[in-house]
Motif scaffolding. Sequence first.
Motif, PDB file in Angstrom:
ATOM      1  N   THR A 125     -13.385   7.167   2.515  1.00 19.86           N
ATOM      2  CA  THR A 125     -12.443   6.319   1.771  1.00 19.86           C
ATOM      3  C   THR A 125     -12.615   4.834   2.044  1.00 19.86           C
ATOM      4  O   THR A 125     -12.023   4.019   1.355  1.00 19.86           O
ATOM      5  N   ARG A 126     -13.403   4.495   3.094  1.00 19.35           N
ATOM      6  CA  ARG A 126     -13.601   3.103   3.504  1.00 19.35           C
ATOM      7  C   ARG A 126     -12.276   2.441   3.841  1.00 19.35           C
ATOM      8  O   ARG A 126     -12.007   1.295   3.482  1.00 19.35           O
ATOM      9  N   THR A 127     -11.411   3.177   4.504  1.00 17.91           N
ATOM     10  CA  THR A 127     -10.103   2.648   4.897  1.00 17.91           C
ATOM     11  C   THR A 127      -9.894   2.850   6.390  1.00 17.91           C
ATOM     12  O   THR A 127     -10.574   3.651   7.027  1.00 17.91           O
ATOM     13  N   VAL A 128      -8.926   2.111   6.918  1.00 15.80           N
ATOM     14  CA  VAL A 128      -8.533   2.219   8.315  1.00 15.80           C
ATOM     15  C   VAL A 128      -7.098   2.757   8.354  1.00 15.80           C
ATOM     16  O   VAL A 128      -6.241   2.291   7.602  1.00 15.80           O
ATOM     17  N   SER A 129      -6.864   3.722   9.231  1.00 15.19           N
ATOM     18  CA  SER A 129      -5.535   4.325   9.319  1.00 15.19           C
ATOM     19  C   SER A 129      -4.626   3.456  10.182  1.00 15.19           C
ATOM     20  O   SER A 129      -4.953   3.135  11.320  1.00 15.19           O
ATOM     21  N   MET A 130      -3.480   3.073   9.622  1.00 16.83           N
ATOM     22  CA  MET A 130      -2.457   2.321  10.348  1.00 16.83           C
ATOM     23  C   MET A 130      -1.246   3.219  10.535  1.00 16.83           C
ATOM     24  O   MET A 130      -0.885   3.977   9.638  1.00 16.83           O
ATOM     25  N   ALA A 151      -0.550   4.813   6.830  1.00 21.82           N
ATOM     26  CA  ALA A 151      -1.039   4.180   5.602  1.00 21.82           C
ATOM     27  C   ALA A 151      -2.511   3.865   5.784  1.00 21.82           C
ATOM     28  O   ALA A 151      -2.960   3.514   6.887  1.00 21.82           O
ATOM     29  N   ASP A 152      -3.271   4.001   4.704  1.00 20.33           N
ATOM     30  CA  ASP A 152      -4.700   3.686   4.728  1.00 20.33           C
ATOM     31  C   ASP A 152      -4.895   2.261   4.222  1.00 20.33           C
ATOM     32  O   ASP A 152      -4.513   1.926   3.098  1.00 20.33           O
ATOM     33  N   ILE A 153      -5.499   1.428   5.050  1.00 18.09           N
ATOM     34  CA  ILE A 153      -5.680   0.007   4.747  1.00 18.09           C
ATOM     35  C   ILE A 153      -7.146  -0.228   4.423  1.00 18.09           C
ATOM     36  O   ILE A 153      -8.037   0.177   5.174  1.00 18.09           O
ATOM     37  N   TYR A 154      -7.403  -0.887   3.289  1.00 19.20           N
ATOM     38  CA  TYR A 154      -8.774  -1.137   2.867  1.00 19.20           C
ATOM     39  C   TYR A 154      -9.429  -2.201   3.744  1.00 19.20           C
ATOM     40  O   TYR A 154      -8.765  -3.002   4.403  1.00 19.20           O
ATOM     41  N   VAL A 203       0.853  -1.183   0.000  1.00 21.54           N
ATOM     42  CA  VAL A 203       0.000   0.000   0.000  1.00 21.54           C
ATOM     43  C   VAL A 203       0.890   1.234   0.000  1.00 21.54           C
ATOM     44  O   VAL A 203       2.100   1.153   0.232  1.00 21.54           O
ATOM     45  N   THR A 204       0.289   2.371  -0.238  1.00 25.88           N
ATOM     46  CA  THR A 204       1.019   3.637  -0.236  1.00 25.88           C
ATOM     47  C   THR A 204       0.901   4.286   1.140  1.00 25.88           C
ATOM     48  O   THR A 204      -0.192   4.359   1.708  1.00 25.88           O
ATOM     49  N   GLY A 205       2.017   4.714   1.666  1.00 26.74           N
ATOM     50  CA  GLY A 205       2.038   5.380   2.967  1.00 26.74           C
ATOM     51  C   GLY A 205       2.676   6.747   2.878  1.00 26.74           C
ATOM     52  O   GLY A 205       3.222   7.137   1.841  1.00 26.74           O
ATOM     53  N   LYS A 206       2.636   7.450   3.980  1.00 26.87           N
ATOM     54  CA  LYS A 206       3.192   8.798   4.022  1.00 26.87           C
ATOM     55  C   LYS A 206       3.973   8.982   5.308  1.00 26.87           C
ATOM     56  O   LYS A 206       3.516   8.596   6.386  1.00 26.87           O
ATOM     57  N   ALA A 263      -3.109   0.021  14.966  1.00 26.37           N
ATOM     58  CA  ALA A 263      -3.734  -0.701  13.859  1.00 26.37           C
ATOM     59  C   ALA A 263      -5.064  -0.106  13.449  1.00 26.37           C
ATOM     60  O   ALA A 263      -5.737  -0.639  12.576  1.00 26.37           O
ATOM     61  N   GLY A 264      -5.460   0.984  14.047  1.00 27.84           N
ATOM     62  CA  GLY A 264      -6.691   1.659  13.636  1.00 27.84           C
ATOM     63  C   GLY A 264      -7.919   1.068  14.299  1.00 27.84           C
ATOM     64  O   GLY A 264      -8.045  -0.146  14.441  1.00 27.84           O
ATOM     65  N   ASP A 265      -8.842   1.960  14.670  1.00 24.85           N
ATOM     66  CA  ASP A 265     -10.083   1.529  15.306  1.00 24.85           C
ATOM     67  C   ASP A 265     -11.328   1.984  14.549  1.00 24.85           C
ATOM     68  O   ASP A 265     -12.415   1.464  14.798  1.00 24.85           O
ATOM     69  N   LEU A 266     -11.162   2.950  13.657  1.00 23.74           N
ATOM     70  CA  LEU A 266     -12.310   3.498  12.938  1.00 23.74           C
ATOM     71  C   LEU A 266     -12.108   3.391  11.436  1.00 23.74           C
ATOM     72  O   LEU A 266     -10.994   3.518  10.936  1.00 23.74           O
TER      73      LEU A 266
END
Length: 514
Positions: A408-413, A363-366, A107-110, A400-403
Amino acid sequence: MKSHSQHPSSHKSMFYGIGLTMATSIGMVAIVMLAGWRPNVASTNSRGASPRSPLLTAVSQVSDRTPPPPADASTEIVIELDAQQVESAGIKTEVCRRQPFSQTIEVTGKVALNEDRLAHIHSMVDGLVDRVAAGLGDHVQADQLLAVIHSREVGAAKLELYQARLELEMARVRFQLAETIASNTLQLVQALKDGVAIEAIEEAFRNKHMGDYRARLLGSYAEYLKSAADLQRLQEIRTVGAVAEKTILSARTKRNADLAVFQATLEEVEHELKSQKLELSQAVQKAESRVTVALSNLSILGVEPEAVDSIDPAELGESISDYPVRAPFDGTIIMKDIVLREQVTSNKLLFSVADLSEVWVSADIYEEHIPLLHQLDGRQITLRTAAWPGKTFTATVFYAGDLVDEATRTVSMRAVASNPEGLLKPGMYVSVELPSVDSRAAVVVPVSALQHHAGKDFVFVQVADGKFQRQDVQVAGVNETEVAIARGLQEGQRVVVQGGFILKTKMLEDLLEE
Protein backbone atom coordinates in the motif's frame (compact mmCIF):
# COMPACT_ATOMS: atom_id res chain seq x y z
CA MET A 1 -54.12 25.74 -50.47
CA LYS A 2 -51.26 23.61 -49.31
CA SER A 3 -51.10 22.28 -45.86
CA HIS A 4 -47.65 22.28 -44.14
CA SER A 5 -46.86 19.48 -41.78
CA GLN A 6 -43.85 19.27 -39.49
CA HIS A 7 -41.83 16.16 -38.73
CA PRO A 8 -42.55 14.67 -35.28
CA SER A 9 -38.87 14.87 -34.37
CA SER A 10 -38.96 18.65 -34.71
CA HIS A 11 -41.79 18.83 -32.13
CA LYS A 12 -39.83 16.58 -29.85
CA SER A 13 -36.73 18.80 -30.08
CA MET A 14 -38.79 21.90 -29.45
CA PHE A 15 -40.38 20.39 -26.34
CA TYR A 16 -36.96 19.31 -25.09
CA GLY A 17 -35.67 22.87 -25.56
CA ILE A 18 -38.63 24.43 -23.77
CA GLY A 19 -38.35 21.93 -20.91
CA LEU A 20 -34.64 22.55 -20.52
CA THR A 21 -35.17 26.32 -20.49
CA MET A 22 -37.96 26.10 -17.91
CA ALA A 23 -35.93 23.76 -15.68
CA THR A 24 -33.00 26.16 -15.83
CA SER A 25 -35.25 29.08 -14.91
CA ILE A 26 -36.79 27.24 -11.96
CA GLY A 27 -33.32 26.15 -10.75
CA MET A 28 -31.98 29.71 -10.87
CA VAL A 29 -34.95 31.06 -8.93
CA ALA A 30 -34.49 28.34 -6.31
CA ILE A 31 -30.78 29.16 -6.00
CA VAL A 32 -31.50 32.84 -5.44
CA MET A 33 -34.19 32.06 -2.85
CA LEU A 34 -31.92 29.62 -1.01
CA ALA A 35 -29.18 32.26 -0.93
CA GLY A 36 -31.40 34.42 1.20
CA TRP A 37 -31.97 37.17 -1.41
CA ARG A 38 -34.61 39.59 -0.25
CA PRO A 39 -35.47 42.14 -2.97
CA ASN A 40 -36.39 45.67 -1.96
CA VAL A 41 -40.16 46.23 -2.26
CA ALA A 42 -41.21 49.76 -3.26
CA SER A 43 -44.66 51.28 -3.64
CA THR A 44 -46.83 50.32 -6.60
CA ASN A 45 -45.92 52.23 -9.80
CA SER A 46 -48.24 54.05 -12.07
CA ARG A 47 -49.21 50.85 -13.86
CA GLY A 48 -50.19 49.19 -10.62
CA ALA A 49 -47.23 46.71 -10.60
CA SER A 50 -44.66 46.43 -7.89
CA PRO A 51 -41.09 46.83 -9.17
CA ARG A 52 -38.84 43.79 -8.73
CA SER A 53 -35.12 43.48 -8.06
CA PRO A 54 -33.06 43.39 -11.23
CA LEU A 55 -31.58 40.07 -9.99
CA LEU A 56 -34.99 38.39 -9.78
CA THR A 57 -36.10 40.02 -13.03
CA ALA A 58 -33.06 38.60 -14.75
CA VAL A 59 -33.61 35.15 -13.31
CA SER A 60 -37.26 35.16 -14.41
CA GLN A 61 -36.17 35.88 -17.98
CA VAL A 62 -33.66 33.02 -18.17
CA SER A 63 -36.06 31.05 -20.34
CA ASP A 64 -35.40 33.52 -23.16
CA ARG A 65 -31.63 33.37 -22.74
CA THR A 66 -28.90 31.19 -24.13
CA PRO A 67 -26.96 28.61 -22.07
CA PRO A 68 -23.91 29.77 -20.02
CA PRO A 69 -20.67 30.38 -21.86
CA PRO A 70 -17.84 27.83 -21.72
CA ALA A 71 -15.45 27.57 -18.76
CA ASP A 72 -12.77 29.73 -20.38
CA ALA A 73 -14.96 32.85 -20.37
CA SER A 74 -13.31 36.08 -19.25
CA THR A 75 -12.90 36.46 -15.51
CA GLU A 76 -12.67 40.26 -15.67
CA ILE A 77 -16.17 40.66 -14.33
CA VAL A 78 -17.34 43.48 -12.08
CA ILE A 79 -20.67 43.25 -10.28
CA GLU A 80 -22.28 46.55 -9.38
CA LEU A 81 -24.94 46.88 -6.69
CA ASP A 82 -26.40 49.90 -5.02
CA ALA A 83 -26.17 50.36 -1.26
CA GLN A 84 -29.67 48.99 -0.65
CA GLN A 85 -28.91 45.83 -2.65
CA VAL A 86 -25.65 45.34 -0.78
CA GLU A 87 -27.48 45.59 2.51
CA SER A 88 -30.31 43.28 1.39
CA ALA A 89 -27.84 40.69 0.16
CA GLY A 90 -26.03 40.77 3.51
CA ILE A 91 -22.69 41.29 1.84
CA LYS A 92 -19.75 41.66 4.22
CA THR A 93 -16.07 42.09 3.44
CA GLU A 94 -12.77 41.62 5.21
CA VAL A 95 -9.20 42.61 4.44
CA CYS A 96 -7.12 39.55 3.62
CA ARG A 97 -3.87 39.25 5.50
CA ARG A 98 -0.70 37.20 5.38
CA GLN A 99 -0.56 35.00 8.46
CA PRO A 100 0.50 31.52 9.61
CA PHE A 101 -1.60 28.79 8.03
CA SER A 102 -1.88 25.16 9.14
CA GLN A 103 -3.56 22.67 6.88
CA THR A 104 -5.47 19.69 8.25
CA ILE A 105 -4.84 16.32 6.63
CA GLU A 106 -7.77 13.91 6.68
CA VAL A 107 -7.37 10.14 6.39
CA THR A 108 -9.55 7.13 7.10
CA GLY A 109 -8.89 5.20 10.30
CA LYS A 110 -10.27 2.19 12.06
CA VAL A 111 -11.13 1.67 15.72
CA ALA A 112 -9.47 -1.36 17.30
CA LEU A 113 -9.18 -2.95 20.73
CA ASN A 114 -6.56 -1.54 23.06
CA GLU A 115 -4.09 -4.42 23.01
CA ASP A 116 -2.56 -3.22 26.27
CA ARG A 117 -5.95 -3.76 27.95
CA LEU A 118 -6.95 -7.05 26.32
CA ALA A 119 -6.73 -10.40 28.12
CA HIS A 120 -7.23 -13.93 26.76
CA ILE A 121 -8.01 -16.05 29.81
CA HIS A 122 -7.01 -19.72 30.04
CA SER A 123 -7.18 -22.20 32.89
CA MET A 124 -3.77 -22.98 34.36
CA VAL A 125 -4.93 -26.50 35.23
CA ASP A 126 -6.94 -29.30 33.70
CA GLY A 127 -10.30 -29.99 35.25
CA LEU A 128 -14.08 -30.06 35.09
CA VAL A 129 -16.14 -26.86 34.88
CA ASP A 130 -18.16 -26.67 38.08
CA ARG A 131 -19.61 -23.15 37.71
CA VAL A 132 -19.86 -20.38 35.09
CA ALA A 133 -20.47 -16.99 36.68
CA ALA A 134 -20.23 -14.57 33.70
CA GLY A 135 -21.63 -14.34 30.19
CA LEU A 136 -20.84 -12.74 26.87
CA GLY A 137 -21.11 -8.95 26.98
CA ASP A 138 -21.03 -8.75 30.78
CA HIS A 139 -19.17 -5.83 32.32
CA VAL A 140 -16.86 -7.25 34.96
CA GLN A 141 -14.68 -5.78 37.67
CA ALA A 142 -11.09 -6.66 38.47
CA ASP A 143 -10.87 -10.00 40.35
CA GLN A 144 -14.55 -10.77 39.69
CA LEU A 145 -15.26 -14.50 39.54
CA LEU A 146 -15.84 -15.77 36.00
CA ALA A 147 -15.85 -19.54 36.48
CA VAL A 148 -14.91 -22.34 38.91
CA ILE A 149 -13.02 -25.46 37.78
CA HIS A 150 -12.75 -28.66 39.82
CA SER A 151 -9.08 -29.72 39.64
CA ARG A 152 -7.38 -32.70 41.28
CA GLU A 153 -4.02 -31.00 40.82
CA VAL A 154 -5.14 -27.98 42.82
CA GLY A 155 -6.62 -30.21 45.54
CA ALA A 156 -3.40 -32.20 45.89
CA ALA A 157 -1.33 -29.02 46.03
CA LYS A 158 -3.53 -27.57 48.78
CA LEU A 159 -3.28 -30.79 50.83
CA GLU A 160 0.49 -30.72 50.45
CA LEU A 161 0.48 -27.16 51.78
CA TYR A 162 -1.73 -28.22 54.69
CA GLN A 163 0.68 -31.00 55.67
CA ALA A 164 3.69 -28.73 55.32
CA ARG A 165 2.09 -26.18 57.62
CA LEU A 166 1.38 -28.85 60.22
CA GLU A 167 5.01 -29.98 60.15
CA LEU A 168 6.18 -26.41 60.43
CA GLU A 169 3.98 -25.82 63.44
CA MET A 170 5.34 -28.94 65.14
CA ALA A 171 8.92 -28.00 64.35
CA ARG A 172 8.43 -24.56 65.84
CA VAL A 173 6.91 -26.04 69.02
CA ARG A 174 9.85 -28.41 69.41
CA PHE A 175 12.27 -25.56 68.84
CA GLN A 176 10.57 -23.33 71.39
CA LEU A 177 10.61 -26.17 73.96
CA ALA A 178 14.29 -26.81 73.30
CA GLU A 179 15.04 -23.13 73.72
CA THR A 180 13.28 -23.15 77.11
CA ILE A 181 15.18 -26.23 78.26
CA ALA A 182 18.48 -24.81 77.02
CA SER A 183 17.91 -21.53 78.80
CA ASN A 184 17.07 -23.22 82.12
CA THR A 185 19.92 -25.70 81.83
CA LEU A 186 22.49 -23.00 81.06
CA GLN A 187 21.35 -21.11 84.13
CA LEU A 188 21.89 -24.29 86.17
CA VAL A 189 25.31 -24.77 84.64
CA GLN A 190 26.30 -21.25 85.60
CA ALA A 191 25.06 -21.79 89.17
CA LEU A 192 27.11 -24.99 89.42
CA LYS A 193 30.18 -23.24 88.10
CA ASP A 194 29.68 -20.54 90.70
CA GLY A 195 29.65 -23.19 93.43
CA VAL A 196 26.13 -22.58 94.70
CA ALA A 197 25.04 -24.97 97.38
CA ILE A 198 23.08 -27.99 96.21
CA GLU A 199 20.16 -27.13 98.46
CA ALA A 200 19.90 -23.61 97.00
CA ILE A 201 20.10 -25.00 93.48
CA GLU A 202 17.33 -27.47 94.20
CA GLU A 203 15.16 -24.66 95.50
CA ALA A 204 15.88 -22.24 92.63
CA PHE A 205 15.40 -24.69 89.78
CA ARG A 206 12.63 -26.84 91.21
CA ASN A 207 9.92 -25.91 88.65
CA LYS A 208 12.12 -25.23 85.64
CA HIS A 209 12.06 -27.69 82.74
CA MET A 210 15.43 -29.15 81.88
CA GLY A 211 14.75 -32.67 80.72
CA ASP A 212 17.39 -35.22 81.77
CA TYR A 213 20.03 -32.50 82.04
CA ARG A 214 18.99 -31.79 85.66
CA ALA A 215 19.74 -35.36 86.79
CA ARG A 216 23.00 -35.56 84.89
CA LEU A 217 24.32 -32.26 86.12
CA LEU A 218 23.17 -32.56 89.70
CA GLY A 219 24.32 -36.20 89.89
CA SER A 220 27.87 -35.42 88.78
CA TYR A 221 27.90 -32.32 90.95
CA ALA A 222 26.76 -34.32 94.00
CA GLU A 223 29.46 -36.94 93.43
CA TYR A 224 32.05 -34.20 93.23
CA LEU A 225 30.81 -32.56 96.42
CA LYS A 226 30.82 -35.91 98.27
CA SER A 227 34.36 -36.80 97.27
CA ALA A 228 35.55 -33.30 98.10
CA ALA A 229 33.93 -33.54 101.54
CA ASP A 230 35.50 -36.97 102.15
CA LEU A 231 38.92 -35.63 101.30
CA GLN A 232 38.49 -32.68 103.57
CA ARG A 233 37.37 -34.91 106.48
CA LEU A 234 40.38 -37.20 106.06
CA GLN A 235 42.74 -34.29 105.95
CA GLU A 236 41.29 -32.97 109.22
CA ILE A 237 41.99 -36.23 111.15
CA ARG A 238 45.35 -36.78 109.50
CA THR A 239 47.05 -34.63 112.14
CA VAL A 240 46.36 -37.16 114.88
CA GLY A 241 47.81 -39.95 112.76
CA ALA A 242 44.60 -41.85 112.53
CA VAL A 243 44.54 -41.99 108.72
CA ALA A 244 47.13 -43.50 106.49
CA GLU A 245 48.67 -41.42 103.74
CA LYS A 246 47.49 -43.96 101.23
CA THR A 247 43.88 -43.37 102.18
CA ILE A 248 44.23 -39.63 101.78
CA LEU A 249 45.85 -40.10 98.41
CA SER A 250 43.03 -42.34 97.31
CA ALA A 251 40.43 -39.80 98.49
CA ARG A 252 42.20 -37.00 96.64
CA THR A 253 42.28 -39.05 93.48
CA LYS A 254 38.56 -39.78 93.84
CA ARG A 255 37.84 -36.07 94.34
CA ASN A 256 39.84 -35.11 91.26
CA ALA A 257 38.13 -37.77 89.16
CA ASP A 258 34.69 -36.65 90.24
CA LEU A 259 35.65 -33.04 89.49
CA ALA A 260 36.78 -34.05 86.03
CA VAL A 261 33.56 -35.96 85.46
CA PHE A 262 31.56 -32.96 86.63
CA GLN A 263 33.44 -30.56 84.36
CA ALA A 264 33.09 -32.94 81.46
CA THR A 265 29.39 -33.19 82.11
CA LEU A 266 29.12 -29.39 82.03
CA GLU A 267 30.90 -29.26 78.70
CA GLU A 268 28.85 -32.12 77.27
CA VAL A 269 25.59 -30.51 78.32
CA GLU A 270 26.57 -27.13 76.82
CA HIS A 271 27.61 -28.80 73.56
CA GLU A 272 24.46 -30.88 73.39
CA LEU A 273 22.31 -27.81 73.97
CA LYS A 274 23.98 -25.95 71.13
CA SER A 275 23.74 -28.94 68.79
CA GLN A 276 20.11 -29.58 69.64
CA LYS A 277 19.22 -25.93 69.12
CA LEU A 278 20.98 -25.91 65.74
CA GLU A 279 19.27 -29.16 64.69
CA LEU A 280 15.82 -27.95 65.68
CA SER A 281 16.43 -24.59 64.00
CA GLN A 282 17.31 -26.40 60.79
CA ALA A 283 14.15 -28.49 61.14
CA VAL A 284 12.12 -25.29 61.35
CA GLN A 285 13.84 -23.86 58.28
CA LYS A 286 13.22 -27.10 56.38
CA ALA A 287 9.54 -27.01 57.30
CA GLU A 288 9.33 -23.35 56.31
CA SER A 289 10.98 -24.18 52.99
CA ARG A 290 8.44 -26.91 52.34
CA VAL A 291 5.59 -24.50 53.05
CA THR A 292 7.17 -21.95 50.70
CA VAL A 293 7.50 -24.55 47.94
CA ALA A 294 3.87 -25.58 48.39
CA LEU A 295 2.73 -21.95 48.24
CA SER A 296 4.84 -21.32 45.15
CA ASN A 297 3.37 -24.38 43.46
CA LEU A 298 -0.14 -23.06 44.10
CA SER A 299 0.89 -19.60 42.90
CA ILE A 300 2.22 -21.11 39.67
CA LEU A 301 -1.16 -22.76 39.21
CA GLY A 302 -2.78 -19.34 39.59
CA VAL A 303 -4.37 -19.88 43.01
CA GLU A 304 -4.69 -16.59 44.88
CA PRO A 305 -2.84 -16.26 48.22
CA GLU A 306 -6.14 -15.39 49.93
CA ALA A 307 -7.54 -18.79 48.96
CA VAL A 308 -4.81 -20.64 50.86
CA ASP A 309 -4.49 -18.46 53.95
CA SER A 310 -6.44 -21.04 55.90
CA ILE A 311 -6.92 -24.59 54.67
CA ASP A 312 -8.99 -27.11 56.61
CA PRO A 313 -9.68 -30.28 54.60
CA ALA A 314 -12.40 -31.37 57.01
CA GLU A 315 -14.23 -28.08 56.60
CA LEU A 316 -13.69 -27.55 52.88
CA GLY A 317 -14.46 -31.05 51.71
CA GLU A 318 -14.57 -31.37 47.91
CA SER A 319 -14.33 -27.61 47.45
CA ILE A 320 -10.65 -27.82 48.39
CA SER A 321 -10.03 -28.67 44.71
CA ASP A 322 -11.88 -25.60 43.40
CA TYR A 323 -9.85 -23.46 41.00
CA PRO A 324 -11.37 -19.97 40.47
CA VAL A 325 -11.02 -18.10 37.16
CA ARG A 326 -11.13 -14.32 37.70
CA ALA A 327 -11.11 -11.15 35.59
CA PRO A 328 -7.66 -9.52 35.48
CA PHE A 329 -9.05 -5.96 35.24
CA ASP A 330 -12.25 -3.98 34.70
CA GLY A 331 -13.64 -4.67 31.25
CA THR A 332 -16.19 -6.38 29.03
CA ILE A 333 -16.35 -10.06 28.11
CA ILE A 334 -16.05 -10.08 24.32
CA MET A 335 -15.57 -13.86 23.95
CA LYS A 336 -16.84 -16.84 25.99
CA ASP A 337 -16.20 -20.50 25.23
CA ILE A 338 -17.01 -22.43 28.39
CA VAL A 339 -20.06 -24.43 29.56
CA LEU A 340 -20.98 -26.41 32.67
CA ARG A 341 -19.50 -29.89 33.22
CA GLU A 342 -17.08 -29.38 30.34
CA GLN A 343 -13.62 -30.91 30.63
CA VAL A 344 -11.08 -28.15 30.01
CA THR A 345 -7.33 -28.14 29.56
CA SER A 346 -4.71 -25.47 30.09
CA ASN A 347 -4.51 -24.68 26.35
CA LYS A 348 -8.24 -23.94 25.97
CA LEU A 349 -9.29 -20.28 25.68
CA LEU A 350 -12.17 -19.68 28.08
CA PHE A 351 -12.80 -15.91 28.00
CA SER A 352 -11.52 -12.75 26.35
CA VAL A 353 -11.87 -9.56 28.38
CA ALA A 354 -11.27 -6.10 26.90
CA ASP A 355 -11.25 -2.71 28.56
CA LEU A 356 -13.34 -0.65 26.12
CA SER A 357 -12.96 2.58 28.08
CA GLU A 358 -9.88 3.16 25.92
CA VAL A 359 -9.54 2.07 22.30
CA TRP A 360 -6.86 2.25 19.65
CA VAL A 361 -7.28 4.02 16.33
CA SER A 362 -5.11 2.92 13.44
CA ALA A 363 -4.68 4.84 10.20
CA ASP A 364 -2.52 4.31 7.12
CA ILE A 365 -0.49 7.41 6.26
CA TYR A 366 0.88 7.87 2.75
CA GLU A 367 4.57 8.45 2.14
CA GLU A 368 4.10 12.12 1.33
CA HIS A 369 2.97 12.76 4.90
CA ILE A 370 5.71 10.75 6.65
CA PRO A 371 7.60 13.92 7.70
CA LEU A 372 4.44 15.00 9.51
CA LEU A 373 4.20 11.69 11.41
CA HIS A 374 7.52 12.15 13.20
CA GLN A 375 6.20 15.37 14.73
CA LEU A 376 2.81 13.94 15.75
CA ASP A 377 4.05 11.53 18.40
CA GLY A 378 2.31 12.43 21.66
CA ARG A 379 0.00 14.98 20.02
CA GLN A 380 -3.79 14.89 19.84
CA ILE A 381 -5.75 14.17 16.68
CA THR A 382 -9.47 14.65 15.96
CA LEU A 383 -11.82 11.79 15.06
CA ARG A 384 -15.25 11.84 13.46
CA THR A 385 -17.60 9.03 12.54
CA ALA A 386 -20.81 8.77 10.54
CA ALA A 387 -22.38 6.87 13.44
CA TRP A 388 -22.34 10.04 15.59
CA PRO A 389 -22.86 13.06 13.30
CA GLY A 390 -21.69 16.37 14.72
CA LYS A 391 -19.69 14.71 17.53
CA THR A 392 -15.91 14.76 17.65
CA PHE A 393 -13.49 12.56 19.58
CA THR A 394 -9.84 13.05 20.42
CA ALA A 395 -6.98 10.57 20.46
CA THR A 396 -3.30 10.78 21.36
CA VAL A 397 -0.72 9.42 18.92
CA PHE A 398 1.60 6.89 20.57
CA TYR A 399 3.09 5.14 17.53
CA ALA A 400 4.13 6.91 14.37
CA GLY A 401 5.17 3.83 12.42
CA ASP A 402 8.60 2.55 11.46
CA LEU A 403 7.93 0.48 8.34
CA VAL A 404 6.37 1.26 4.97
CA ASP A 405 3.95 -1.38 3.71
CA GLU A 406 5.26 -2.56 0.35
CA ALA A 407 1.79 -3.20 -1.05
CA THR A 408 0.00 0.00 0.00
CA ARG A 409 3.06 2.28 0.35
CA THR A 410 1.69 3.54 3.66
CA VAL A 411 2.90 3.76 7.23
CA SER A 412 0.69 2.56 10.08
CA MET A 413 -0.05 5.19 12.74
CA ARG A 414 -1.74 4.35 16.02
CA ALA A 415 -3.39 6.51 18.64
CA VAL A 416 -5.24 5.83 21.88
CA ALA A 417 -8.65 7.41 22.45
CA SER A 418 -10.62 7.73 25.66
CA ASN A 419 -13.98 5.98 25.26
CA PRO A 420 -15.83 6.27 28.59
CA GLU A 421 -19.29 6.10 26.99
CA GLY A 422 -18.38 3.25 24.65
CA LEU A 423 -19.41 5.20 21.55
CA LEU A 424 -16.34 4.14 19.58
CA LYS A 425 -16.77 0.47 18.68
CA PRO A 426 -13.82 -1.70 17.62
CA GLY A 427 -14.09 -2.28 13.88
CA MET A 428 -15.76 1.10 13.27
CA TYR A 429 -14.34 3.36 10.57
CA VAL A 430 -13.55 6.95 11.52
CA SER A 431 -12.31 10.07 9.78
CA VAL A 432 -8.95 11.09 11.24
CA GLU A 433 -7.84 14.72 11.06
CA LEU A 434 -4.11 15.17 11.41
CA PRO A 435 -3.05 18.68 12.40
CA SER A 436 -0.21 20.17 10.41
CA VAL A 437 2.72 20.84 12.67
CA ASP A 438 4.45 23.27 10.30
CA SER A 439 2.71 26.65 10.00
CA ARG A 440 3.71 28.66 6.94
CA ALA A 441 2.80 32.26 6.24
CA ALA A 442 0.28 32.71 3.42
CA VAL A 443 -2.47 35.06 2.25
CA VAL A 444 -5.49 33.65 4.08
CA VAL A 445 -9.24 34.19 3.56
CA PRO A 446 -12.23 32.56 5.27
CA VAL A 447 -13.68 29.46 3.65
CA SER A 448 -16.89 31.39 2.95
CA ALA A 449 -14.98 33.77 0.63
CA LEU A 450 -13.98 31.07 -1.85
CA GLN A 451 -16.34 30.50 -4.81
CA HIS A 452 -16.27 27.86 -7.54
CA HIS A 453 -17.55 27.91 -11.11
CA ALA A 454 -16.65 26.10 -14.30
CA GLY A 455 -13.76 24.33 -12.63
CA LYS A 456 -12.16 27.52 -11.32
CA ASP A 457 -11.71 28.97 -7.83
CA PHE A 458 -12.24 32.69 -7.33
CA VAL A 459 -13.13 35.36 -4.82
CA PHE A 460 -14.95 38.66 -5.12
CA VAL A 461 -12.73 41.63 -4.37
CA GLN A 462 -14.34 44.95 -3.49
CA VAL A 463 -12.75 47.52 -5.81
CA ALA A 464 -15.08 50.39 -4.82
CA ASP A 465 -18.32 51.04 -3.01
CA GLY A 466 -20.90 48.72 -4.56
CA LYS A 467 -18.36 47.30 -7.03
CA PHE A 468 -17.10 43.74 -6.69
CA GLN A 469 -14.67 42.13 -9.13
CA ARG A 470 -14.25 38.43 -9.67
CA GLN A 471 -10.63 37.45 -9.12
CA ASP A 472 -9.44 33.95 -9.97
CA VAL A 473 -7.11 32.41 -7.39
CA GLN A 474 -4.96 29.33 -6.91
CA VAL A 475 -5.60 27.56 -3.63
CA ALA A 476 -2.58 26.37 -1.65
CA GLY A 477 -4.49 24.63 1.13
CA VAL A 478 -7.76 24.43 3.02
CA ASN A 479 -8.56 23.72 6.65
CA GLU A 480 -11.81 23.87 8.59
CA THR A 481 -12.11 27.67 8.64
CA GLU A 482 -9.54 29.16 6.27
CA VAL A 483 -8.19 28.97 2.74
CA ALA A 484 -4.57 29.69 1.89
CA ILE A 485 -4.17 31.47 -1.45
CA ALA A 486 -1.06 30.72 -3.47
CA ARG A 487 -1.70 33.14 -6.36
CA GLY A 488 -4.25 35.67 -7.50
CA LEU A 489 -4.73 37.68 -4.31
CA GLN A 490 -2.60 40.25 -2.57
CA GLU A 491 -2.37 41.06 1.09
CA GLY A 492 -4.54 44.03 1.97
CA GLN A 493 -7.23 43.46 -0.66
CA ARG A 494 -10.79 43.48 0.65
CA VAL A 495 -12.71 40.31 -0.21
CA VAL A 496 -16.34 39.34 0.21
CA VAL A 497 -16.71 36.87 3.09
CA GLN A 498 -20.53 36.83 3.29
CA GLY A 499 -23.10 37.14 0.52
CA GLY A 500 -20.69 35.94 -2.16
CA PHE A 501 -23.26 33.52 -3.49
CA ILE A 502 -25.55 36.45 -4.38
CA LEU A 503 -22.73 38.03 -6.35
CA LYS A 504 -22.07 34.71 -8.04
CA THR A 505 -25.74 34.49 -9.03
CA LYS A 506 -25.60 38.01 -10.45
CA MET A 507 -22.42 37.09 -12.33
CA LEU A 508 -24.11 34.07 -13.88
CA GLU A 509 -27.06 36.27 -14.80
CA ASP A 510 -24.77 38.69 -16.62
CA LEU A 511 -23.05 35.83 -18.39
CA LEU A 512 -26.41 34.57 -19.62
CA GLU A 513 -27.20 37.97 -21.11
CA GLU A 514 -24.02 37.97 -23.20
